[in-house]
Design a protein around this motif. Structure first.
Motif, PDB file in Angstrom:
ATOM      1  N   ALA A  49     -24.604  -7.160   1.085  1.00  0.00           N
ATOM      2  CA  ALA A  49     -25.207  -8.166   2.318  1.00  0.00           C
ATOM      3  C   ALA A  49     -23.933  -8.949   2.739  1.00  0.00           C
ATOM      4  N   MET A  50     -22.902  -9.255   2.159  1.00  0.00           N
ATOM      5  CA  MET A  50     -21.571  -9.799   2.729  1.00  0.00           C
ATOM      6  C   MET A  50     -20.918  -8.861   3.507  1.00  0.00           C
ATOM      7  N   GLN A  51     -20.860  -7.513   3.128  1.00  0.00           N
ATOM      8  CA  GLN A  51     -20.282  -6.743   3.928  1.00  0.00           C
ATOM      9  C   GLN A  51     -20.805  -6.628   5.191  1.00  0.00           C
ATOM     10  N   THR A  52     -22.106  -6.468   5.276  1.00  0.00           N
ATOM     11  CA  THR A  52     -23.150  -6.671   6.686  1.00  0.00           C
ATOM     12  C   THR A  52     -22.776  -7.712   7.365  1.00  0.00           C
ATOM     13  N   ALA A  53     -22.726  -8.860   6.822  1.00  0.00           N
ATOM     14  CA  ALA A  53     -22.536 -10.127   7.594  1.00  0.00           C
ATOM     15  C   ALA A  53     -21.246 -10.332   8.171  1.00  0.00           C
ATOM     16  N   ILE A  54     -20.235  -9.947   7.295  1.00  0.00           N
ATOM     17  CA  ILE A  54     -18.860 -10.024   7.778  1.00  0.00           C
ATOM     18  C   ILE A  54     -18.594  -8.897   8.819  1.00  0.00           C
ATOM     19  N   LYS A  55     -19.026  -7.827   8.637  1.00  0.00           N
ATOM     20  CA  LYS A  55     -18.869  -6.556   9.668  1.00  0.00           C
ATOM     21  C   LYS A  55     -19.318  -7.084  11.125  1.00  0.00           C
ATOM     22  N   ALA A  56     -20.526  -8.083  10.932  1.00  0.00           N
ATOM     23  CA  ALA A  56     -21.061  -8.280  12.437  1.00  0.00           C
ATOM     24  C   ALA A  56     -20.357  -9.311  13.072  1.00  0.00           C
ATOM     25  N   ARG A  57     -19.165  -9.732  12.249  1.00  0.00           N
ATOM     26  CA  ARG A  57     -18.076 -10.669  12.944  1.00  0.00           C
ATOM     27  C   ARG A  57     -16.922  -9.864  13.229  1.00  0.00           C
ATOM     28  N   GLY A  58     -17.044  -8.643  13.169  1.00  0.00           N
ATOM     29  CA  GLY A  58     -15.986  -7.573  13.542  1.00  0.00           C
ATOM     30  C   GLY A  58     -14.871  -7.619  12.354  1.00  0.00           C
ATOM     31  N   LEU A  59     -15.115  -7.769  11.106  1.00  0.00           N
ATOM     32  CA  LEU A  59     -14.350  -7.631   9.983  1.00  0.00           C
ATOM     33  C   LEU A  59     -14.760  -6.728   9.191  1.00  0.00           C
ATOM     34  N   ASP A  60     -13.897  -5.814   8.302  1.00  0.00           N
ATOM     35  CA  ASP A  60     -14.238  -4.786   7.399  1.00  0.00           C
ATOM     36  C   ASP A  60     -13.597  -5.220   6.111  1.00  0.00           C
ATOM     37  N   ILE A  61     -14.453  -5.522   5.166  1.00  0.00           N
ATOM     38  CA  ILE A  61     -13.893  -5.490   3.633  1.00  0.00           C
ATOM     39  C   ILE A  61     -14.339  -4.604   2.662  1.00  0.00           C
ATOM     40  N   SER A  62     -14.767  -3.616   3.231  1.00  0.00           N
ATOM     41  CA  SER A  62     -14.961  -2.488   2.356  1.00  0.00           C
ATOM     42  C   SER A  62     -14.164  -1.887   1.434  1.00  0.00           C
ATOM     43  N   ASP A  63     -12.609  -1.919   1.889  1.00  0.00           N
ATOM     44  CA  ASP A  63     -11.594  -1.402   1.037  1.00  0.00           C
ATOM     45  C   ASP A  63     -11.416  -2.092  -0.254  1.00  0.00           C
ATOM     46  N   LEU A  64     -11.858  -3.507  -0.360  1.00  0.00           N
ATOM     47  CA  LEU A  64     -11.677  -4.235  -1.505  1.00  0.00           C
ATOM     48  C   LEU A  64     -12.720  -3.986  -2.695  1.00  0.00           C
ATOM     49  N   ARG A  65     -12.028  -4.159  -3.884  1.00  0.00           N
ATOM     50  CA  ARG A  65     -12.702  -3.956  -5.333  1.00  0.00           C
ATOM     51  C   ARG A  65     -12.500  -5.082  -5.836  1.00  0.00           C
ATOM     52  N   ALA A  66     -13.750  -5.387  -6.842  1.00  0.00           N
ATOM     53  CA  ALA A  66     -13.474  -6.483  -7.850  1.00  0.00           C
ATOM     54  C   ALA A  66     -12.628  -6.589  -8.918  1.00  0.00           C
ATOM     55  N   ARG A  67     -11.849  -7.610  -9.293  1.00  0.00           N
ATOM     56  CA  ARG A  67     -11.263  -7.533 -10.404  1.00  0.00           C
ATOM     57  C   ARG A  67     -11.208  -8.863 -10.805  1.00  0.00           C
ATOM     58  N   GLN A  68     -10.769  -9.020 -12.174  1.00  0.00           N
ATOM     59  CA  GLN A  68     -10.757 -10.444 -12.818  1.00  0.00           C
ATOM     60  C   GLN A  68      -9.688 -11.046 -12.685  1.00  0.00           C
ATOM     61  N   PHE A  69      -9.552 -12.240 -12.596  1.00  0.00           N
ATOM     62  CA  PHE A  69      -8.293 -13.308 -12.633  1.00  0.00           C
ATOM     63  C   PHE A  69      -7.831 -13.173 -13.968  1.00  0.00           C
ATOM     64  N   CYS A  70      -6.502 -13.010 -13.961  1.00  0.00           N
ATOM     65  CA  CYS A  70      -5.735 -13.362 -15.187  1.00  0.00           C
ATOM     66  C   CYS A  70      -4.396 -14.174 -15.155  1.00  0.00           C
ATOM     67  N   PRO A  71      -4.010 -14.597 -16.321  1.00  0.00           N
ATOM     68  CA  PRO A  71      -3.078 -15.570 -16.177  1.00  0.00           C
ATOM     69  C   PRO A  71      -1.662 -15.138 -15.500  1.00  0.00           C
ATOM     70  N   GLN A  72      -1.358 -13.772 -15.626  1.00  0.00           N
ATOM     71  CA  GLN A  72      -0.377 -13.260 -14.876  1.00  0.00           C
ATOM     72  C   GLN A  72      -0.498 -13.592 -13.337  1.00  0.00           C
ATOM     73  N   ASP A  73      -1.755 -13.535 -12.650  1.00  0.00           N
ATOM     74  CA  ASP A  73      -1.534 -13.987 -11.395  1.00  0.00           C
ATOM     75  C   ASP A  73      -1.110 -15.355 -10.860  1.00  0.00           C
ATOM     76  N   PHE A  74      -0.755 -16.383 -11.936  1.00  0.00           N
ATOM     77  CA  PHE A  74      -0.019 -17.365 -11.509  1.00  0.00           C
ATOM     78  C   PHE A  74       1.446 -17.057 -11.362  1.00  0.00           C
ATOM     79  N   ASP A  75       1.952 -15.750 -11.631  1.00  0.00           N
ATOM     80  CA  ASP A  75       3.446 -15.613 -11.573  1.00  0.00           C
ATOM     81  C   ASP A  75       3.421 -14.601 -10.244  1.00  0.00           C
ATOM     82  N   ARG A  76       2.207 -13.904 -10.101  1.00  0.00           N
ATOM     83  CA  ARG A  76       2.249 -12.980  -8.799  1.00  0.00           C
ATOM     84  C   ARG A  76       1.955 -13.547  -7.571  1.00  0.00           C
ATOM     85  N   PHE A  77       1.259 -14.750  -7.425  1.00  0.00           N
ATOM     86  CA  PHE A  77       1.129 -15.383  -6.161  1.00  0.00           C
ATOM     87  C   PHE A  77       1.772 -16.658  -5.955  1.00  0.00           C
ATOM     88  N   ASP A  78       1.702 -17.048  -4.754  1.00  0.00           N
ATOM     89  CA  ASP A  78       2.541 -18.248  -4.263  1.00  0.00           C
ATOM     90  C   ASP A  78       1.452 -19.526  -4.392  1.00  0.00           C
TER      91      ASP A  78
END
Length: 150
Positions: A49-78
């Protein structure tokens, strides 16, 4: 050096992948990713349902896959951007000692008074309303990261 931004919600199938898709559309020069604090949907694409709603706005997020946050993300991201305060608490308890990575609520970048979280459309069923908020917040975040030249 390219700034890396992580968007985080609960399950990583609605709000955070849509926020990532919205932001990468507005600012493709940034590296983006999304994650959830819960691991229920690991490896799954965004909710249809989210893919359909965002696609109606011209955006495609079908390439994304769910993952879980982990402590290493603090070092990987700004910058780490959260959709609500409950998930913010779940992220902060994982912060490594001494880490200074900024963590903000996405609604901090919306000028609308009184917005303290992005409602989860998985429960509210208001996908368009969620996308409206995400777009406002994405534009605000971009302005905060890259102020206009005067």
């Amino acid at each position: 050096m390219t700034q890396k931004i992580l968007f985080v919600c609960l399950g990583n199938i609605c709000r955070s992948p849509a926020a990532e898709g919205m932001f990468r559309h507005l600012a493709p020069e940034f590296e983006t990713d999304s994650a959830g604090t819960a691991g229920w949907h690991l490896g799954k694409p965004p909710y249809q349902a989210m893919q359909t709603a965002i696609k109606a706005r011209g955006l495609d997020i079908s390439d994304l896959r769910a993952r879980q946050f982990c402590p290493q993300d603090f070092d990987r991201f700004d910058v780490i951007i959260l959709m609500d305060s409950e998930n913010q608490l779940n992220v902060e308890v994982q912060r490594p000692t001494g880490n200074q990575t900024p963590v903000s609520l996405f609604t901090d970048f919306i000028s609308e008074a009184g917005m303290d979280h992005v409602p989860d459309p998985y429960y509210t069923r208001d996908f368009d309303g969620c996308l409206d908020l995400l777009e406002q917040a994405a534009r605000g975040l971009l302005l905060a990261l890259v102020p206009p030249v005067s």
